[in-house]
Motif scaffolding. Structure first.
Motif, PDB file in Angstrom:
ATOM      1  N   PHE A  43       0.846  -1.188   0.000  1.00 25.13           N
ATOM      2  CA  PHE A  43       0.000   0.000   0.000  1.00 25.13           C
ATOM      3  C   PHE A  43       0.885   1.242   0.000  1.00 25.13           C
ATOM      4  N   PRO A  46       3.016   1.807  -3.276  1.00 21.62           N
ATOM      5  CA  PRO A  46       2.358   0.837  -4.147  1.00 21.62           C
ATOM      6  C   PRO A  46       3.349   0.299  -5.183  1.00 21.62           C
ATOM      7  N   ARG A  52      -2.058  -1.991  -5.138  1.00 22.12           N
ATOM      8  CA  ARG A  52      -1.781  -1.999  -3.701  1.00 22.12           C
ATOM      9  C   ARG A  52      -2.387  -3.234  -3.052  1.00 22.12           C
TER      10      ARG A  52
END
Length: 100
Positions: A43, A46, A52
Motif C-alpha cells: 500500500f 504501491p 496496492r
C-alpha cells in the motif's frame, strides 16, 4: 527451518475497509498456530503500476499423525474495491509484462 520457497500454497483475503485489514492482522498475530514470517506492505509504496495490497508469508501449525509441522503459505490481503478495479486498469497484465 524454512526454505526460500514461499508460495506453494497461496490464498487471498478480501477486506472491504482498512479497519478490517487491521483486525485481520491482529487476529493472526494473536493466534498461536500462526507465525507471520514476512510481510510486504504494497500500500505504501504501491507497485510501479499503482496496485496496492499486502503480501504475507505465514507459517501455520498443522497437526499430523506423526506430530505437529509448520506449513509455509503466502497470504495476499486485498481491499475489495482495488481488486475489483484490476481488470479495468489491466494492472496484472502490466505487472506480468514488466516482471518477465
Amino acid at each position: 527451518c524454512y526454505s526460500w520457497l514461499f508460495d506453494i500454497v497461496r490464498g487471498s483475503v478480501y477486506c472491504d475497509h482498512e479497519d478490517e485489514l487491521v483486525a485481520l492482522w491482529q487476529k493472526m498475530e494473536a493466534d498461536p498456530r500462526i507465525e507471520i514470517v514476512r510481510t510486504k506492505n504494497r500500500f505504501n509504496p504501491p507497485l510501479f503500476n499503482g496496485y496496492r495490497d499486502i503480501m504475507m508469508n505465514v507459517a501455520v501449525d498443522v497437526d499430523t499423525p506423526t506430530g505437529k509441522i509448520s506449513h509455509l503459505c503466502e497470504l495476499q490481503v486485498h481491499l475489495t474495491a482495488i481488486k475489483k478495479s484490476e481488470p479495468m486498469h489491466k494492472s496484472h497484465a502490466v505487472y506480468e509484462f514488466f516482471r518477465s
